[in-house]
Scaffold this motif. Structure first.
Motif, PDB file in Angstrom:
ATOM      1  N   THR A 165     -12.816  -1.451   6.176  1.00  0.00           N
ATOM      2  CA  THR A 165     -11.570  -1.490   6.515  1.00  0.00           C
ATOM      3  C   THR A 165     -11.326  -2.880   7.146  1.00  0.00           C
ATOM      4  OG1 THR A 165     -11.851  -0.337   8.563  1.00  0.00           O
ATOM      5  CG2 THR A 165     -11.525   1.042   6.950  1.00  0.00           C
ATOM      6  N   VAL A 166      -9.898  -3.026   7.317  1.00  0.00           N
ATOM      7  CA  VAL A 166      -9.512  -4.224   8.185  1.00  0.00           C
ATOM      8  C   VAL A 166     -10.182  -3.920   9.488  1.00  0.00           C
ATOM      9  CG1 VAL A 166      -7.288  -5.100   9.296  1.00  0.00           C
ATOM     10  CG2 VAL A 166      -7.430  -4.441   7.094  1.00  0.00           C
ATOM     11  N   LEU A 167     -10.103  -2.991  10.037  1.00  0.00           N
ATOM     12  CA  LEU A 167     -10.807  -2.822  11.568  1.00  0.00           C
ATOM     13  C   LEU A 167     -12.144  -3.132  11.601  1.00  0.00           C
ATOM     14  CD1 LEU A 167     -10.390  -1.938  14.312  1.00  0.00           C
ATOM     15  CD2 LEU A 167     -10.709   0.236  13.794  1.00  0.00           C
ATOM     16  N   GLU A 168     -13.007  -2.428  10.598  1.00  0.00           N
ATOM     17  CA  GLU A 168     -14.302  -2.827  10.450  1.00  0.00           C
ATOM     18  C   GLU A 168     -14.443  -4.254  10.061  1.00  0.00           C
ATOM     19  OE1 GLU A 168     -15.716   1.705   8.640  1.00  0.00           O
ATOM     20  OE2 GLU A 168     -14.884  -0.017   7.180  1.00  0.00           O
ATOM     21  N   ASN A 169     -13.841  -5.084   9.320  1.00  0.00           N
ATOM     22  CA  ASN A 169     -14.019  -6.618   9.110  1.00  0.00           C
ATOM     23  C   ASN A 169     -13.842  -7.356  10.498  1.00  0.00           C
ATOM     24  OD1 ASN A 169     -14.380  -7.613   6.586  1.00  0.00           O
ATOM     25  ND2 ASN A 169     -13.305  -5.820   6.025  1.00  0.00           N
TER      26      ASN A 169
ATOM     27  N   ARG B  87       0.676  -7.569  10.763  1.00  0.00           N
ATOM     28  CA  ARG B  87       0.350  -6.899   9.555  1.00  0.00           C
ATOM     29  C   ARG B  87      -0.713  -6.331   9.660  1.00  0.00           C
ATOM     30  NH1 ARG B  87       2.470  -8.015   4.464  1.00  0.00           N
ATOM     31  NH2 ARG B  87       4.228  -9.140   5.447  1.00  0.00           N
ATOM     32  N   LEU B  88      -1.863  -6.890  10.259  1.00  0.00           N
ATOM     33  CA  LEU B  88      -2.958  -6.290  10.437  1.00  0.00           C
ATOM     34  C   LEU B  88      -3.483  -5.006  10.968  1.00  0.00           C
ATOM     35  CD1 LEU B  88      -5.279  -9.560  10.704  1.00  0.00           C
ATOM     36  CD2 LEU B  88      -4.670  -8.200   8.847  1.00  0.00           C
TER      37      LEU B  88
ATOM     38  N   LYS C 220      -6.527   0.612   9.100  1.00  0.00           N
ATOM     39  CA  LYS C 220      -7.535   1.691   8.249  1.00  0.00           C
ATOM     40  C   LYS C 220      -7.569   1.501   6.903  1.00  0.00           C
ATOM     41  CE  LYS C 220      -6.769   4.816  11.989  1.00  0.00           C
ATOM     42  NZ  LYS C 220      -5.893   5.623  12.673  1.00  0.00           N
ATOM     43  N   GLN C 221      -7.088   0.399   6.264  1.00  0.00           N
ATOM     44  CA  GLN C 221      -6.943   0.204   4.700  1.00  0.00           C
ATOM     45  C   GLN C 221      -7.988  -0.808   4.554  1.00  0.00           C
ATOM     46  OE1 GLN C 221      -3.001  -0.988   3.526  1.00  0.00           O
ATOM     47  NE2 GLN C 221      -3.729  -2.321   1.971  1.00  0.00           N
ATOM     48  N   LEU C 222      -8.676  -0.221   3.349  1.00  0.00           N
ATOM     49  CA  LEU C 222      -9.753  -1.220   2.883  1.00  0.00           C
ATOM     50  C   LEU C 222      -9.356  -2.801   2.733  1.00  0.00           C
ATOM     51  CD1 LEU C 222     -11.633   1.012   0.088  1.00  0.00           C
ATOM     52  CD2 LEU C 222     -12.108   0.707   2.588  1.00  0.00           C
ATOM     53  N   ALA C 223     -10.387  -3.618   3.091  1.00  0.00           N
ATOM     54  CA  ALA C 223      -9.648  -5.101   3.043  1.00  0.00           C
ATOM     55  C   ALA C 223      -9.609  -5.720   1.671  1.00  0.00           C
ATOM     56  CB  ALA C 223     -10.750  -5.935   3.737  1.00  0.00           C
ATOM     57  N   GLY C 224     -10.168  -4.810   0.600  1.00  0.00           N
ATOM     58  CA  GLY C 224     -10.124  -5.410  -0.676  1.00  0.00           C
ATOM     59  C   GLY C 224      -8.734  -5.151  -1.249  1.00  0.00           C
TER      60      GLY C 224
END
Ligand code: ATP
Length: 239
Positions: free
Chosen positions: A97-101, A128-129, A134-138
């Motif tokens: 996810t964005v957060l994990e990245n 935007r981030l 919680k969305q997948l970065a891909g």
């Protein structure tokens, strides 16, 4: 000089097997300075950034950072010293996810409060981030992925941010947003070494610029001065 020294690259050579990509590149970045590296495809811009950030080892020359010789040091040794690299192609993890990245950007830190505060700062910089955390970065758009790559690099609290082609593949409006935010990042004291195909954009943004041709610096000067140079206008600004 206007900016006290931070990064000094002296006569750096890089080879890929028989291909000599850098033939002795010399450049400096001062504290608080924005420096642009421009040049045609294959000139050696990405190789220069990779040598500085420790992603590849120079076969000659010397690199110093914050007064210390860092020649041949690896990227993971340079991150805690204040060097962050947002690489070409962005280098984000699509299945996280964005957060994990973002959390990965802070992986060498253990100041939980500081990390949380910096996470909030990146959401102020790129709202935007926050919406997408919680969305997948891909699944992010190209522009959002670029924002994520920059925000992640900033989470290591760099004094020097290395940026490879932040405008690549982005709509002009998105590029404009990103550069406006980079201006704020620089105003907060982060020095920036920027690689850009878009010479006009880069030289407008940077205090100082270097022009690379086949692995060598062929011209250097204040961003404005390079923009006004007839040679640059002809070769890189399509005039
Ligand atoms: P671009 O704008 O196209 O990314 P660049 O200015 O960043 O170009 P580099 O990517 O640094 O240029 O490449 C410099 C030279 O080194 C080129 O001739 C390229 O083909 C070569 N090169 C780069 N990476 C490799 C590699 N992994 N193996 C072999 N040659 C390489």
């Amino acid at each position: 000089p206007e900016f006290p020294p931070l990064l000094a690259v002296e006569g750096v050579k890089v080879s890929y097997g028989a291909i000599q990509a850098l033939r002795g590149v010399t450049l400096t970045v001062g504290k608080g300075e924005v420096v642009a590296l421009i040049g045609a495809n294959g000139a050696g811009k990405t190789s220069t950034l990779r040598a500085v950030s420790g992603m590849l080892k120079p076969v000659g020359g010397r690199i110093s950072f914050s007064g210390e010789d860092i020649t041949g040091r690896k990227a993971h040794q340079l991150v805690p010293k204040g060097m962050a690299h947002a690489p070409e192609g962005r280098g984000i993890f699509p299945n996280l996810t964005v957060l994990e990245n973002l959390e990965l950007g802070a992986y060498l830190r253990n100041d939980a409060d500081g990390i949380a505060a910096d996470m909030e700062k990146s959401y102020v910089l790129f709202p935007r981030l926050k919406d997408r955390r919680k969305q997948l970065a891909g699944t992010l758009s190209g522009g959002e992925q670029q924002m994520l790559a920059i925000a992640r690099a900033l989470l290591s609290r760099p004094t020097l941010l290395l940026l490879d082609e932040p405008s690549l593949g982005l709509a002009p409006q998105v590029t404009e947003t990103i550069f406006r935010n980079l201006r704020d990042v620089n105003a907060a004291g982060v020095s920036i070494l920027l690689v850009e195909q878009n010479a006009h954009l880069a030289l407008n943004f940077a205090h100082y610029g270097y022009v690379l041709e086949t692995g060598e610096v062929v011209m250097a000067g204040a961003g404005r001065a390079l923009l006004d140079s007839p040679e640059i206008r002809k070769a890189y600004l399509g005039e």
